[in-house]
Design a protein around this motif. Structure first.
Motif, PDB file in Angstrom:
ATOM      1  N   ARG A  84      -2.740  23.605   8.116  1.00 58.27           N
ATOM      2  CA  ARG A  84      -2.935  23.010   6.791  1.00 58.27           C
ATOM      3  C   ARG A  84      -1.621  22.994   5.996  1.00 58.27           C
ATOM      4  O   ARG A  84      -1.282  22.007   5.368  1.00 58.27           O
ATOM      5  CB  ARG A  84      -3.999  23.841   6.064  1.00 58.27           C
ATOM      6  N   TYR A  85      -0.884  24.106   6.103  1.00 63.71           N
ATOM      7  CA  TYR A  85       0.365  24.203   5.340  1.00 63.71           C
ATOM      8  C   TYR A  85       1.456  23.331   5.945  1.00 63.71           C
ATOM      9  O   TYR A  85       2.343  22.870   5.245  1.00 63.71           O
ATOM     10  CB  TYR A  85       0.796  25.672   5.214  1.00 63.71           C
ATOM     11  N   GLN A  86       1.367  23.133   7.244  1.00 67.89           N
ATOM     12  CA  GLN A  86       2.320  22.222   7.871  1.00 67.89           C
ATOM     13  C   GLN A  86       2.032  20.791   7.428  1.00 67.89           C
ATOM     14  O   GLN A  86       2.948  20.041   7.084  1.00 67.89           O
ATOM     15  CB  GLN A  86       2.216  22.324   9.390  1.00 67.89           C
ATOM     16  N   LEU A  87       0.747  20.438   7.423  1.00 62.80           N
ATOM     17  CA  LEU A  87       0.386  19.060   7.095  1.00 62.80           C
ATOM     18  C   LEU A  87       0.689  18.713   5.647  1.00 62.80           C
ATOM     19  O   LEU A  87       1.017  17.584   5.334  1.00 62.80           O
ATOM     20  CB  LEU A  87      -1.100  18.818   7.393  1.00 62.80           C
ATOM     21  N   LEU A  88       0.585  19.704   4.763  1.00 64.22           N
ATOM     22  CA  LEU A  88       0.796  19.332   3.363  1.00 64.22           C
ATOM     23  C   LEU A  88       2.276  19.233   2.994  1.00 64.22           C
ATOM     24  O   LEU A  88       2.595  18.989   1.835  1.00 64.22           O
ATOM     25  CB  LEU A  88      -0.003  20.218   2.396  1.00 64.22           C
ATOM     26  N   THR A  89       3.129  19.335   3.994  1.00 64.32           N
ATOM     27  CA  THR A  89       4.524  18.965   3.737  1.00 64.32           C
ATOM     28  C   THR A  89       4.687  17.451   3.886  1.00 64.32           C
ATOM     29  O   THR A  89       5.759  16.917   3.605  1.00 64.32           O
ATOM     30  CB  THR A  89       5.476  19.645   4.748  1.00 64.32           C
TER      31      THR A  89
ATOM     32  N   LEU B  48      -4.235  16.730  -1.886  1.00 67.08           N
ATOM     33  CA  LEU B  48      -3.073  16.963  -1.027  1.00 67.08           C
ATOM     34  C   LEU B  48      -3.124  16.166   0.276  1.00 67.08           C
ATOM     35  O   LEU B  48      -2.308  16.377   1.172  1.00 67.08           O
ATOM     36  CB  LEU B  48      -2.953  18.456  -0.719  1.00 67.08           C
ATOM     37  N   LEU B  50      -5.208  16.396   2.633  1.00 65.83           N
ATOM     38  CA  LEU B  50      -5.688  17.157   3.796  1.00 65.83           C
ATOM     39  C   LEU B  50      -7.068  16.665   4.227  1.00 65.83           C
ATOM     40  O   LEU B  50      -7.472  16.878   5.367  1.00 65.83           O
ATOM     41  CB  LEU B  50      -5.757  18.652   3.452  1.00 65.83           C
ATOM     42  N   LEU B  73       3.910  13.636  -0.865  1.00 69.92           N
ATOM     43  CA  LEU B  73       3.904  15.103  -0.798  1.00 69.92           C
ATOM     44  C   LEU B  73       5.305  15.711  -0.825  1.00 69.92           C
ATOM     45  O   LEU B  73       5.443  16.935  -0.810  1.00 69.92           O
ATOM     46  CB  LEU B  73       3.163  15.559   0.467  1.00 69.92           C
ATOM     47  N   VAL B  76       6.077  18.670  -3.286  1.00 74.24           N
ATOM     48  CA  VAL B  76       4.790  19.255  -3.693  1.00 74.24           C
ATOM     49  C   VAL B  76       4.627  20.544  -2.892  1.00 74.24           C
ATOM     50  O   VAL B  76       4.814  20.544  -1.677  1.00 74.24           O
ATOM     51  CB  VAL B  76       3.603  18.305  -3.395  1.00 74.24           C
ATOM     52  N   ALA B  78       2.014  24.044  -2.261  1.00 72.43           N
ATOM     53  CA  ALA B  78       0.603  24.365  -2.497  1.00 72.43           C
ATOM     54  C   ALA B  78       0.145  25.617  -1.760  1.00 72.43           C
ATOM     55  O   ALA B  78       0.721  26.015  -0.746  1.00 72.43           O
ATOM     56  CB  ALA B  78      -0.262  23.183  -2.064  1.00 72.43           C
ATOM     57  N   HIS B  98       8.748  27.430   8.631  1.00 68.94           N
ATOM     58  CA  HIS B  98       8.133  26.385   7.793  1.00 68.94           C
ATOM     59  C   HIS B  98       9.190  25.428   7.235  1.00 68.94           C
ATOM     60  O   HIS B  98       8.908  24.239   7.029  1.00 68.94           O
ATOM     61  CB  HIS B  98       7.368  27.054   6.639  1.00 68.94           C
ATOM     62  N   LEU B 101       9.969  21.780   8.430  1.00 68.46           N
ATOM     63  CA  LEU B 101       8.973  20.755   8.120  1.00 68.46           C
ATOM     64  C   LEU B 101       9.290  20.090   6.785  1.00 68.46           C
ATOM     65  O   LEU B 101       8.935  18.941   6.551  1.00 68.46           O
ATOM     66  CB  LEU B 101       7.569  21.389   8.036  1.00 68.46           C
ATOM     67  N   ILE B 102       9.939  20.835   5.910  1.00 62.85           N
ATOM     68  CA  ILE B 102      10.260  20.320   4.582  1.00 62.85           C
ATOM     69  C   ILE B 102      11.594  19.577   4.613  1.00 62.85           C
ATOM     70  O   ILE B 102      11.761  18.542   3.973  1.00 62.85           O
ATOM     71  CB  ILE B 102      10.325  21.493   3.570  1.00 62.85           C
ATOM     72  N   ARG B 142       6.432  30.250  -0.150  1.00 64.82           N
ATOM     73  CA  ARG B 142       6.424  29.094   0.772  1.00 64.82           C
ATOM     74  C   ARG B 142       6.222  27.791  -0.008  1.00 64.82           C
ATOM     75  O   ARG B 142       6.868  26.783   0.276  1.00 64.82           O
ATOM     76  CB  ARG B 142       5.309  29.268   1.811  1.00 64.82           C
TER      77      ARG B 142
END
Lengths: 247, 313
Positions: A84-89, B48, B50, B73, B76, B78, B98, B101-102, B142
């Motif tokens: 979920r946290y990967q996708l919301l990037t 978001l 999802l 996104l 953003v 979350a 992580h 990915l950003i 994060r």
């Protein structure tokens, strides 16, 4: 993409039990055989035989190890709840999936190197053992014979992991498919005998050892299709699952 | 910063989010409040990208989150439901895996965001040894990795102790007031929300029943004068005929407390006091009862409260 693959490999590397099993066991077996051969306890008939024997041991050992790695990489983010946290990037799901698949292939390559490099060293050391000497062809053939099934097994396990989204069940299912999946396919032969040719092991055998009976022998193109189609089907199913997923 | 139009999500016959129209102003702290099962988390998942909406759309920073998730996104951060991590990795490693990915300078921001949430000293410990509060902090770290303009935090104070909550309040207000970021918070801790938020939306059974600035919401509820005396029943009778006053309720008759709504000017309060004293009723205390978010929330969501006029003669 490289950073994503590196991140997935870091997650794998920090799973110390799995990591050291995947890399340490092939090295350990290789070193052990070298020691046994040099001390005369094991009767190794030359470098070529040594390389052949050790690559077969790696095939057996690696068949389990790559399933553990592939299934974990396919399911890990789901299981940990971090997907979920990967996708919301905002990252594309295809890119995410591809990076993990590449990480699986890199991990398989590491397992192969961990097993084949000691095998090569041992074969060179034992090249005067009396039997046929080590040649480039022997190395290439035997390395290919191990690499192909391990890559296919790892990719199938990865797809199963992405489908089941839980590591334990993914490993169980992937191991079952790896060792007994052919029996499921052979059930189809009860419907039509020609369907037995879609069994993955026939395709892999045709492209590696090529030792099956003439009745079961596939053409090269057919074998290539079978060997590609099985992992592709599992990978596509896992990818479709991820694409549709509401995290 | 966040705009939704006709946002709807159905799971079979059940409507979890029902035609929600939301407008979150940029540079504010926005509270999203609702009882358990009201659809808050589903709403956040829709915001978001999802989850896919059954109908309607979400614009984040003016970009449709379903059409262009990467652009919408970007910037953003979350926490949704609960912060989840790879428990076998350290705090630093979790952020480092992580960060790619950003993209951008996210990797370089890892030490900064850890310090920001007070985890600088524990960053090299594995997450499996973290308390719930520490995991929440790491979740915020994060979320801050991408230097977000919009921070969406679902129940962010879960697991924080009193001091942690106070720190969190200061942290969020600083993000909003000094850095101009927008913070969208969902929480059931109404007291915390009242202290933190500039505006709120109250949601019930998937519908937004009220959306307003915090000040306007509290002002709408009116204020009451609480009169503590030695005979609440007789006080209600004496005050009922008084011009300009409404006897809203005798809150706790046994304790002699009467709640009076209406004119609360100093002159009116003095007049009320005089009237009670002249009637021979002993007045122990007079105080203005400020409207609270909790009371407004209960009024708007229809949850029963102290019955009105329960002790009226």
């Amino acid at each position: 993409m490289r950073a994503l693959v590196a991140a997935d490999l870091l997650k794998l590397r920090r799973r110390r039990g799995l990591f050291w099993s995947a890399l340490g066991l092939p090295i350990l077996v290789g070193v052990l055989l070298i020691v046994l051969a040099l001390s005369g306890v094991a009767d190794i008939d030359g470098g070529a035989v040594f390389y052949e024997d050790l690559s077969f041991v790696l095939y057996i050992l690696g068949s389990i190890l790559v399933v553990l790695v592939g299934a974990r990489l396919g399911s890990e983010e789901h299981a940990a709840g971090t997907l979920r946290y990967q996708l919301l990037t905002g990252i594309s799901r295809t890119r995410l999936y591809t990076a993990k698949m590449l990480a699986t292939l890199v991990a398989v390559a590491m397992v192969l190197l961990a097993g084949l490099v000691p095998a090569l060293i041992g074969a060179l050391v034992l090249s005067d053992g009396g039997g046929p000497g080590l040649t480039g062809e022997v190395v290439a053939d035997n390395s290919w014979n191990v690499a192909l099934p391990l890559v296919v097994s790892a990719l199938i396990a990865f797809g199963v992991g992405a489908l089941t989204r839980a590591t334990g069940p993914a490993i169980t299912v992937a191991l079952f498919l790896n060792f007994l999946g052919v029996n499921l396919v052979l059930l189809l032969a009860l419907i039509d005998d020609s369907l037995r040719h879609i069994a993955l092991n026939l395709g892999i055998d045709r492209l590696t050892y090529d030792e099956v009976d003439a009745d079961d022998r596939l053409g090269f193109a057919a074998a290539l299709i079978v060997v590609t189609a099985w992992p592709a089907a599992f990978l596509a199913a896992g990818w479709a699952r991820l694409k549709r997923l509401e995290a | 910063m966040v705009v939704t139009t006709g946002l709807t999500k159905r799971f079979g016959a059940r409507t979890a989010v029902d035609a929600v129209e939301l407008a979150v102003p940029a540079g504010s702290c926005f509270g999203f409040l609702g009882p358990n099962g009201a659809g808050k988390t589903t709403m956040i998942r829709l915001l978001l990208g999802l989850a896919r909406p059954t109908a309607g759309r979400v614009l984040l920073r003016g970009v449709d989150v379903q059409q262009e998730p990467t652009r919408a996104l970007a910037r953003v951060g979350a926490i949704v439901e609960e912060p989840r991590f790879h428990a076998h990795l350290t705090g630093v490693e979790n952020l480092r895996v992580h960060a790619p990915l950003i993209g951008g300078d996210a990797v370089a921001r890892v030490p900064y965001v850890l310090d920001l949430v007070g985890l600088g000293e524990r960053g090299d410990d594995t997450v499996k040894g973290y308390s719930m509060g520490m995991r929440q902090r790491l979740g915020v770290a994060r979320a801050m990795l991408g230097d977000p303009e919009l921070l969406v935090l679902d129940e962010p104070t879960n697991g924080l102790d009193a001091s942690g909550m106070a720190d969190f309040r200061v942290f969020i207000r600083r993000l909003v007031e000094e850095e101009g970021r927008t913070v969208f918070l969902s929480s059931h801790l109404l007291d915390e929300m009242e202290k933190l938020c500039d505006a709120v939306a109250i949601v019930e059974e998937g519908r937004v029943v009220r959306q307003s600035s915090m000040t306007a919401l509290l002002d709408e509820g009116g204020r009451a004068l609480l009169v503590q005396c030695d005979d609440a029943a007789r006080a209600v009778a004496v005050l009922e005929g008084a011009p300009g006053l409404t006897i809203a309720a005798a809150l706790a008759p046994a304790d002699g407390i009467v709640r009076v709504e209406g004119d609360h000017s100093p002159a009116a309060v003095a007049g009320l006091n005089r009237r009670l004293v002249e009637a021979g009723i002993g007045v122990h205390g007079l105080r203005l009862d400020a409207q609270t978010l909790e009371r407004r929330f209960l009024e708007l969501t229809g949850v029963p409260r102290v019955p009105r006029r329960e002790a009226a003669p």
